[in-house]
Design a protein around this motif. Structure first.
Motif, PDB file in Angstrom:
ATOM      1  N   TRP A 174      36.263 -34.904  20.855  1.00  0.00           N
ATOM      2  CA  TRP A 174      37.056 -35.937  20.754  1.00  0.00           C
ATOM      3  C   TRP A 174      38.296 -35.758  19.924  1.00  0.00           C
ATOM      4  CZ3 TRP A 174      38.924 -39.384  17.244  1.00  0.00           C
ATOM      5  CH2 TRP A 174      39.440 -40.532  17.346  1.00  0.00           C
ATOM      6  N   ALA A 213      40.595 -33.424  21.686  1.00  0.00           N
ATOM      7  CA  ALA A 213      41.186 -34.163  22.603  1.00  0.00           C
ATOM      8  C   ALA A 213      42.499 -34.753  21.889  1.00  0.00           C
ATOM      9  CB  ALA A 213      40.365 -34.877  23.313  1.00  0.00           C
ATOM     10  N   GLN A 247      45.191 -32.699  20.899  1.00  0.00           N
ATOM     11  CA  GLN A 247      45.752 -32.001  22.119  1.00  0.00           C
ATOM     12  C   GLN A 247      45.468 -30.444  21.563  1.00  0.00           C
ATOM     13  OE1 GLN A 247      49.843 -33.434  22.812  1.00  0.00           O
ATOM     14  NE2 GLN A 247      49.071 -35.099  23.557  1.00  0.00           N
ATOM     15  N   TRP A 249      34.914 -38.089  28.379  1.00  0.00           N
ATOM     16  CA  TRP A 249      36.330 -38.159  28.152  1.00  0.00           C
ATOM     17  C   TRP A 249      37.120 -37.149  27.514  1.00  0.00           C
ATOM     18  CZ3 TRP A 249      39.608 -38.648  23.794  1.00  0.00           C
ATOM     19  CH2 TRP A 249      40.739 -39.124  24.183  1.00  0.00           C
ATOM     20  N   LYS A 304      40.225 -35.414  29.097  1.00  0.00           N
ATOM     21  CA  LYS A 304      41.470 -35.632  28.555  1.00  0.00           C
ATOM     22  C   LYS A 304      42.232 -34.229  28.363  1.00  0.00           C
ATOM     23  CE  LYS A 304      44.792 -37.804  25.910  1.00  0.00           C
ATOM     24  NZ  LYS A 304      45.719 -38.693  26.760  1.00  0.00           N
TER      25      LYS A 304
END
Length: 78
Positions: free
Chosen positions: A22, A25, A28, A61, A65
């Motif tokens: 997470w 993500a 980035q 997720w 992402k």
């Protein structure tokens, strides 16, 4: 950072792996070797049913992402 995290993955547990993915993500930051290792460790824990539903969702997720297609991981989550 990525190389340091690699050495600690076995001790992370399900929540730690999901949180690490997470975080990548959100920043980035898409380190392929780290994500491959997170995936492998997560699959091992998923097989042993050590992931809670929220941790599975966060992990899925994060990979989505980052646009990282990891079919074995997604199949393990499903």
């Amino acid at each position: 950072l990525s190389s340091a995290a690699l050495t600690m993955l076995p001790a992370c547990g399900a929540q730690g792996l999901a949180n690490l993915a997470w975080s990548c993500a959100m920043l980035q930051f898409v380190p392929a070797p780290l994500l491959a290792s997170i995936s492998a460790e997560a699959i091992s824990l998923l097989v042993r049913l050590e992931f809670k539903t929220q941790e599975q969702a966060n992990l899925a997720w994060a990979f989505a992402k980052m646009q990282v297609g990891d079919l074995p991981l997604m199949e393990s989550i499903a």
